[in-house]
Write an enzyme that holds these catalytic residues in place. Structure first.
Site: not given
Ligand code: NDP
Length: 490
Positions: A159, A213, A215, A218-219, A257, A291, A470
């Site tokens: 986003n 790539g 999620g 790769v994630g 988050e 968000c 954060e």
């Protein structure tokens, strides 16, 4: 897999591993669609485990040298990259808008300036980061070291692509970690351009690695890898749950988050014009794909009809269309899939008895943009707070309005959700604003405003909106291990 002829014609994004731009190991690519036209315009590496493995190896190898590089030197690299983004800002603005569908004016006002600001902010924050010292009456002294953790995995959403990508990698790098980053495969372009800048400014190889790539491939490989002890993730709550699951077995440091279903509370003693302006922004900026967007609008009964009338008038006057045209407040949503999900949720709301006051449909624009993913800004009424649409994130230009009686009432309604990210309160009664702020279960409360962001503040959500905070020194704390050294005095 993309058909052969396309492969040769289109721009191919590359991974950035060990200081070089490289093709994915299996040479397989994913189509990248331009939301503005609905057409494929570039190709994204469909990286596999081996690509991530190479990136982790490179990051691991670079770690010792990078952690021993002075803070000042690390800061110089971040500032040099930020300066390059500023020099090339027009290119970045256009690329972000093209990849994501957001209006160019928004990328120019928010996304790209914030990306370079994030880098400069953390480059400066580290120079002001202090360690603590505790003295024990003539018997011992303690001092605290803040040391980098190792290879950090940074996973960011689509986003606010470059904005959130830099928000993670800047504090990770400045504290001496090396990084393997995975941008969303839906919006990879500016992260790819970022890797070109890293090469240009001479960032040492392996310090930052960017693997594109899916999620789930790769994630997931990154979050499960034993050599990646720390994960910073921004994205949806369901993905957050998977990550929490995958990382808990190794007790990794994790920051999550996640999503929100944020209340926007309009008391009858507010400045109506101000509340209306912010409500429009909080509802429809970035096509409602932030968000922090306020998607449940609670309006006190005395002003309900008047506020509703003004909100409908202002919303239906918002222009939706070509992201290149400055006059359009809304551009396209990010993908065809996402557009269809939003439209399905609007239909579900109708089935539950929701009344569409304005919008509610896909907008088809004639000509070149006819396949683009445009949705009219939508206001829905007549649904209880426990309806599907008021409980689940839509992440699109869709809001519900709900009347409320009094302060006690609205606090209960606002808190009656699994999320707790942010909220906005509109009233001229400052005591009431403070009272309600204390009672609302959200990590961020705005009074008579929305999305004013000071980068030093703790940012994050309660309940299923996330874990950890954060921002400012909180980010530096997250990306470091705290070690106490105690010296006995004889
Ligand atoms: P997703 O959760 O789908 O994806 C976020 C990132 O995680 C992407 O890079 C994605 O890759 C990756 N990913 C997907 N599956 C996995 C997995 N199993 N393991 C590791 N990584 C994975 O979120 P969206 O990109 O759809 O972003 C929208 C969501 O993000 C919304 O819910 C929004 O509220 C939230 N968000 C929260 C913010 C906050 O600060 N609290 C700020 C901005 C957004 P891929 O895209 O390739 O699937």
């Amino acid at each position: 897999m993309v058909e052969e002829p396309l492969l040769y014609k289109m721009k191919k994004i590359k991974n950035y591993i060990d200081g070089k731009l490289v093709s994915p190991f299996e040479n397989s690519y994913i189509k990248n669609y331009e939301p503005r036209t609905g057409k494929v315009y570039s190709l994204i590496p469909e990286s596999k485990n081996k690509d991530v493995e190479n990136a982790i190896k490179a990051a691991k190898k670079a770690f010792v040298k990078w952690k021993n590089t002075t803070k000042e030197k690390r800061a110089e690299f971040l500032i040099a990259i930020a300066n390059e983004i500023e020099k090339q800002k027009e290119k970045f603005i256009k690329a972000e808008s093209r990849d994501n569908g957001k209006p160019e004016w928004l990328a120019a006002k928010v996304d790209i300036p914030r990306a370079s600001q994030n880098l400069k902010f953390f480059a400066s924050a580290i120079l002001n980061y202090e360690s603590k010292f505790h003295e024990m009456d003539n018997s011992a002294i303690n001092y605290t070291l803040k040391q980098p953790v190792g290879v950090a995995g940074c996973i960011s959403p689509w986003n606010l692509p470059l904005y959130l990508f830099t928000w993670k990698i800047a504090p990770a790098l400045i504290t001496g970690n090396t990084v393997v980053a995975k941008p969303s495969e839906i919006t990879p372009m500016t992260a790819y351009m970022f890797s070109e800048l890293c090469i240009k400014v001479g960032l040492p190889k392996g310090v930052l690695n960017i693997v594109h790539g899916y999620g789930e491939v790769v994630g997931e490989y990154l979050t499960k890898h034993v050599d990646v002890p720390i994960i910073s993730f921004t994205g949806g709550t369901e993905t957050g749950k998977k990550i929490a699951n995958n990382t808990s077995k190794m007790f990794k440091k994790v920051s999550l988050e996640l999503g929100g279903k944020n209340p926007n509370i309009i008391f009858d003693d507010c400045d109506l014009n101000l509340a209306l302006d912010y409500t429009i922004k909080a509802s429809f900026t970035n096509q409602g794909q932030i968000c922090l967007c306020g998607s449940r609008i609670f309006i006190q009964k005395k002003i309900y009809n008047q506020f509703k009338k003004n909100l409908i008038k202002k919303t239906s006057a918002l222009k939706v269309g070509d992201p290149k045209n400055k006059k359009n407040f809304l551009g396209a949503v990010v993908s065809k899939d996402h557009m269809n999900k939003i439209l399905e949720k609007i239909n579900l709301a109708k089935k539950e008895g929701g009344k569409i006051l304005t919008g509610g449909k896909r907008k088809i624009i004639k000509g070149e943009l006819k396949e683009g993913y445009y949705i009219e800004p939508t206001i829905i009424e007549n649904l209880k707070n426990d309806s599907f649409i008021n409980q689940e994130e839509v992440f699109g230009p869709v809001v519900c309005i709900i009347p409320f009686e009094n302060e006690k009432d609205v606090i209960k309604l606002a808190n009656d959700t699994k999320y707790g990210l942010s909220s906005s309160i509109f009233t001229k009664d400052i005591d009431k604003a403070h009272r309600v702020s204390r009672e609302i279960n959200s990590g961020i409360v705005w009074i008579n405003s929305w999305m004013i962001r000071d980068l030093r503040i703790p940012f994050g959500g309660m309940k299923q909106s996330g874990v950890g905070r954060e921002g400012g020194f909180k980010s530096l704390d997250f990306f470091t291990e705290t070690k106490n050294v105690c010296i006995k005095i004889n």
